[in-house]
Design a protein around this motif. Sequence first.
Motif, mmCIF file in Angstrom:
data_model
loop_
_atom_site.group_PDB
_atom_site.id
_atom_site.type_symbol
_atom_site.label_atom_id
_atom_site.label_comp_id
_atom_site.label_asym_id
_atom_site.label_seq_id
_atom_site.Cartn_x
_atom_site.Cartn_y
_atom_site.Cartn_z
ATOM 1 N N ALA A 102 68.392 19.478 52.830
ATOM 2 C CA ALA A 102 68.380 18.015 52.729
ATOM 3 C C ALA A 102 67.980 17.574 51.326
ATOM 4 O O ALA A 102 68.548 16.614 50.779
ATOM 5 C CB ALA A 102 67.410 17.440 53.764
ATOM 6 N N PHE A 103 67.019 18.271 50.739
ATOM 7 C CA PHE A 103 66.578 17.953 49.375
ATOM 8 C C PHE A 103 67.725 18.117 48.376
ATOM 9 O O PHE A 103 67.932 17.256 47.509
ATOM 10 C CB PHE A 103 65.420 18.869 49.004
ATOM 11 C CG PHE A 103 64.979 18.761 47.570
ATOM 12 C CD1 PHE A 103 64.273 17.649 47.129
ATOM 13 C CD2 PHE A 103 65.280 19.765 46.660
ATOM 14 C CE1 PHE A 103 63.878 17.548 45.796
ATOM 15 C CE2 PHE A 103 64.892 19.670 45.344
ATOM 16 C CZ PHE A 103 64.186 18.557 44.905
ATOM 17 N N LEU A 104 68.470 19.200 48.506
ATOM 18 C CA LEU A 104 69.579 19.444 47.576
ATOM 19 C C LEU A 104 70.779 18.540 47.855
ATOM 20 O O LEU A 104 71.527 18.201 46.938
ATOM 21 C CB LEU A 104 70.015 20.910 47.666
ATOM 22 C CG LEU A 104 69.010 21.955 47.173
ATOM 23 C CD1 LEU A 104 69.516 23.356 47.450
ATOM 24 C CD2 LEU A 104 68.724 21.779 45.685
ATOM 25 N N GLN A 105 70.937 18.131 49.098
ATOM 26 C CA GLN A 105 72.135 17.390 49.482
ATOM 27 C C GLN A 105 71.990 15.879 49.326
ATOM 28 O O GLN A 105 72.940 15.196 48.929
ATOM 29 C CB GLN A 105 72.480 17.707 50.948
ATOM 30 C CG GLN A 105 73.842 17.204 51.391
ATOM 31 C CD GLN A 105 74.994 17.996 50.781
ATOM 32 O OE1 GLN A 105 74.839 19.177 50.498
ATOM 33 N NE2 GLN A 105 76.126 17.344 50.563
ATOM 34 N N PHE A 106 70.796 15.356 49.591
ATOM 35 C CA PHE A 106 70.666 13.903 49.725
ATOM 36 C C PHE A 106 69.766 13.239 48.683
ATOM 37 O O PHE A 106 69.615 12.020 48.705
ATOM 38 C CB PHE A 106 70.140 13.556 51.125
ATOM 39 C CG PHE A 106 71.027 14.051 52.227
ATOM 40 C CD1 PHE A 106 72.324 13.571 52.367
ATOM 41 C CD2 PHE A 106 70.577 15.000 53.130
ATOM 42 C CE1 PHE A 106 73.150 14.035 53.380
ATOM 43 C CE2 PHE A 106 71.399 15.465 54.147
ATOM 44 C CZ PHE A 106 72.686 14.986 54.270
ATOM 45 N N THR A 107 69.155 14.014 47.795
ATOM 46 C CA THR A 107 68.342 13.395 46.740
ATOM 47 C C THR A 107 69.082 13.463 45.414
ATOM 48 O O THR A 107 69.915 14.351 45.188
ATOM 49 C CB THR A 107 66.981 14.107 46.598
ATOM 50 O OG1 THR A 107 67.194 15.455 46.124
ATOM 51 C CG2 THR A 107 66.248 14.151 47.930
ATOM 52 N N THR A 108 68.756 12.529 44.527
ATOM 53 C CA THR A 108 69.383 12.516 43.207
ATOM 54 C C THR A 108 69.053 13.786 42.444
ATOM 55 O O THR A 108 69.917 14.379 41.785
ATOM 56 C CB THR A 108 68.901 11.292 42.414
ATOM 57 O OG1 THR A 108 69.225 10.108 43.154
ATOM 58 C CG2 THR A 108 69.573 11.237 41.053
ATOM 59 N N PHE A 109 67.796 14.219 42.551
ATOM 60 C CA PHE A 109 67.376 15.454 41.888
ATOM 61 C C PHE A 109 68.221 16.627 42.380
ATOM 62 O O PHE A 109 68.726 17.428 41.581
ATOM 63 C CB PHE A 109 65.896 15.707 42.178
ATOM 64 C CG PHE A 109 65.310 16.884 41.441
ATOM 65 C CD1 PHE A 109 64.586 16.700 40.279
ATOM 66 C CD2 PHE A 109 65.484 18.184 41.916
ATOM 67 C CE1 PHE A 109 64.046 17.786 39.600
ATOM 68 C CE2 PHE A 109 64.955 19.265 41.244
ATOM 69 C CZ PHE A 109 64.233 19.062 40.082
ATOM 70 N N GLY A 110 68.376 16.723 43.703
ATOM 71 C CA GLY A 110 69.149 17.827 44.271
ATOM 72 C C GLY A 110 70.602 17.787 43.874
ATOM 73 O O GLY A 110 71.222 18.828 43.615
ATOM 74 N N MET A 111 71.173 16.577 43.816
ATOM 75 C CA MET A 111 72.579 16.461 43.417
ATOM 76 C C MET A 111 72.793 16.929 41.983
ATOM 77 O O MET A 111 73.782 17.596 41.672
ATOM 78 C CB MET A 111 73.041 15.016 43.577
ATOM 79 C CG MET A 111 73.114 14.545 45.029
ATOM 80 S SD MET A 111 73.565 12.801 45.161
ATOM 81 C CE MET A 111 73.394 12.546 46.932
ATOM 82 N N VAL A 112 71.835 16.578 41.105
ATOM 83 C CA VAL A 112 71.934 17.023 39.711
ATOM 84 C C VAL A 112 71.812 18.541 39.629
ATOM 85 O O VAL A 112 72.529 19.196 38.872
ATOM 86 C CB VAL A 112 70.852 16.343 38.851
ATOM 87 C CG1 VAL A 112 70.820 16.945 37.447
ATOM 88 C CG2 VAL A 112 71.090 14.842 38.778
#
Length: 338
Positions: A200-210
């Motif tokens: 969820a952290f990698l998929q749904f946060t801006t930090f994770g998307m970057v």
Amino acid sequence: MDALILQLLNGLDKGGAYALIALGLTLVFGTLGVVNFAHGAIFMIGAFCAVTLRKLLTISTQVRDESITLFEAYKEVPILEAKFPVVGGIIVDYSVPLAIIAAIPVMLALGLLMERGLIRHFYKRPHADQILVTFGLAIIFQEIIRHYFGANPIPQAAPAIVAGSANIGAFLGLGDNVVYPWWRLIYLLFSLIVIAGVFAFLQFTTFGMVVRAGMQDREMVGLLGIDIQRRFTIVFGLASVVAGLAGVMYTPILPPDYHMGMDFLVLSFVVVVVGGMGSLGGAVLAGFLLGILQSFASMNEVKSIIPGIDQIIIYLVAVVVLLVRPRGLMGRKGVMED
């Protein structure tokens, strides 16, 4: 049927440990391109965070034993229980769950220190160099733990409220013959929550998307003015936290010793390779799959047909998978290919 359900549960909780360690390994490899052979030692250090906290909480003092009236007698009681009889006893009893809170900053700091102090100097070096230096680091950690805690396993008790077994059979309508330790069920639930949290952290946060964008094309993200290296350093720290928490929660299942990290490391690397280098989903899938296969292979009925199969089943599966799919179950094209 009862035995199959128990073996399935055994495989799932063991697979949870494999998946958590393999998830951290894959995060590090996918972001930094580093093959980190010290990751198992991080799992071990997490376990010894729980050991250390319990030792601190159970530092004892002498108090008079009121049960002996003929003469004055004294007994050793944890200072915390002596000062706060009710609350102190609860805190000592829940030392393993409380160790999660203590381990998070410790493991994060350790991961950041490792990455900044050593790992970053090996980004552009061959994978063989990375393996050698991180394996050496793992041995250093291992020997430090052996020096301060000794070579023998140190049992850790689960909280008394979950020290027994759950009647899985009654819950599933299969009778009262299927019981399973509560703490193993809690560990399985814990591993699923952590895995879901990472995704969820990698998929749904801006930090994770970057971070995911940087895993695909680091140079392009850098050209956009984003300090992707700083984010990758944080990811290394987070991967250390995941492995450390896996170690903390595993202590009531397997008493920690200085060698436990190396034992789990080898198996977890096989999990990563089977799942596919750089594939987070593949690491989780392979972790649970191999945990279940290893559990079923340990049944007496299976070992009577193929002696020792429980010791080699993971490696046999790895050989078969890599012969059919050299990149692993969910490996990406170009990863580890020159």
